[in-house]
Design a protein around this motif. Sequence first.
Motif, mmCIF file in Angstrom:
data_model
loop_
_atom_site.group_PDB
_atom_site.id
_atom_site.type_symbol
_atom_site.label_atom_id
_atom_site.label_comp_id
_atom_site.label_asym_id
_atom_site.label_seq_id
_atom_site.Cartn_x
_atom_site.Cartn_y
_atom_site.Cartn_z
ATOM 1 N N GLY A 114 50.930 44.989 -75.160
ATOM 2 C CA GLY A 114 49.914 44.177 -75.820
ATOM 3 C C GLY A 114 48.809 43.746 -74.882
ATOM 4 N N THR A 115 49.143 43.484 -73.614
ATOM 5 C CA THR A 115 48.118 43.093 -72.645
ATOM 6 C C THR A 115 47.156 44.250 -72.368
ATOM 7 N N VAL A 116 47.678 45.468 -72.330
ATOM 8 C CA VAL A 116 46.813 46.645 -72.170
ATOM 9 C C VAL A 116 45.875 46.764 -73.370
ATOM 10 N N TYR A 117 46.438 46.600 -74.565
ATOM 11 C CA TYR A 117 45.627 46.717 -75.779
ATOM 12 C C TYR A 117 44.499 45.670 -75.784
ATOM 13 N N LEU A 118 44.838 44.454 -75.360
ATOM 14 C CA LEU A 118 43.824 43.397 -75.338
ATOM 15 C C LEU A 118 42.713 43.700 -74.335
ATOM 16 N N TYR A 137 59.928 41.943 -77.306
ATOM 17 C CA TYR A 137 58.814 41.133 -77.797
ATOM 18 C C TYR A 137 58.061 41.910 -78.867
ATOM 19 N N VAL A 138 58.208 41.457 -80.095
ATOM 20 C CA VAL A 138 57.591 42.154 -81.228
ATOM 21 C C VAL A 138 56.302 41.477 -81.691
ATOM 22 N N GLY A 139 56.073 40.243 -81.259
ATOM 23 C CA GLY A 139 54.872 39.508 -81.646
ATOM 24 C C GLY A 139 54.498 38.507 -80.581
ATOM 25 N N SER A 140 53.229 38.080 -80.581
ATOM 26 C CA SER A 140 52.751 37.150 -79.576
ATOM 27 C C SER A 140 51.518 36.424 -80.081
ATOM 28 N N SER A 141 51.456 35.118 -79.833
ATOM 29 C CA SER A 141 50.244 34.379 -80.191
ATOM 30 C C SER A 141 49.066 34.854 -79.348
ATOM 31 N N TYR A 142 49.339 35.436 -78.180
ATOM 32 C CA TYR A 142 48.313 35.974 -77.297
ATOM 33 C C TYR A 142 47.535 37.097 -77.993
#
Length: 438
Positions: free
Chosen positions: A230-234, A300-305
Amino acid sequence: MERQSEGLEELVGRASRRGGELVRAWYADLTQAAEDGRGAAYVFVMGSLNELLLTFDLPVVFPEVNSLQTAVRRVAHEYLERAEDYGYSPDICGYVKADVAVQLDRGKHPMGRIPKPSIAVLTNACNTYIKWAEIWERLHHIPVVTVDVPGTREGVTKGRADAGFAEDLRYVTAQLHELIATCEALTGKRFDVDRLRQTLSYADRMGRAYRRALELNRRTPAPFNALTDGTVYLGVANALRGTEAGAVYFEELVEELEHKTTYGIGALGDESYRLAFVGVPCYPIFRRFTEMFSEQGGAYVGSSYLWFASGGLNRDFEHDLSRPIESLAEGLLLGVRDAMDSMFHHDRLLESMIDLYQLDGIVYHPIKSCRTVSTGLADGRRALSERRDVPSLFVESDMMDRRVVSEAQMKNRIDAFFEGLAARRKRRGASMAEEVAR
């Protein structure tokens, strides 16, 4: 069948590889801009207005992204100490201090060289943004444009149904017209509305794919790790927002995730527990922090980040290209409101995730550097626990400063959390067996 498997093998992991390439290329462009003596637009992830700034051919710099890169590459302490020696307190935002060091050292950065700002564009989504931009104003004597976005009056945004939405939209639209005039004066270029339509269309394609990616992680097993992947995607979502390359990246990402769900390939080999993450990741030991969960089957399937740092891409919104400026203002208004709600009313948003993502637990990560994100996490955790019976972990560290990160203490708490999850599952299994026996 063998040919299909070979093709699938090439597809899996493509997004991570390609994401890294795109971010490195973006930094190479910034380095070239710095070497050419070109100024850049400094912006933030919550309301960057990338789509508008690109129409003036302004290189766009995200200081938040620059700062987290120093932590991921384990050199953040050098930047923090440089800023503290200059006079900044250890208690303030680590992102700010790392950026101050970058400015003091003429753009020196582990990913290349960051160009100086020629303008700063920000919203009021984070109170730190305003004080941060004042630092650039003092150092570089640049114009600063703050777009004041009214927050929600009812806790969680309802979109166009929000009280006073029409008036708020007119207010934000007027500010964008002022920003356009400032950019014209700064660059000497006339605003090109057709080019804005183009950048908005790319952003819409990116948004559609981004939302589909989040949706696919509701599947079991989840095809991507919401923290690491997710951090890469962001990173790509922010750096390349409003570009064709960014839109194509996310469309290809969805293709990869669709294949992974079809073939039952998850982010973890053993997805024993499905988790949601609240807050900003622990970048100083990013890989190890994630491993402490994945080693015990925590996915981790979801994140507020993925909500508040996505610039509103998580919202089901597309621009009306027949009225691009007003529509950009509408997207900004909705996106910034949603980002603020994701930070300040996370309990309400998490509640909707519990069933959609079949959550087994929630991990709250308050950090020393960011009071905006961390303040209220304990209250939100308590409020959610009163409404839903979902185990949670409260583990503190920092997003930048390794001096306040204790891996041993974190591991003890994480191990105890998983022991509790295992015991809870065992009790539920026994209870179900008793009911069947009756």
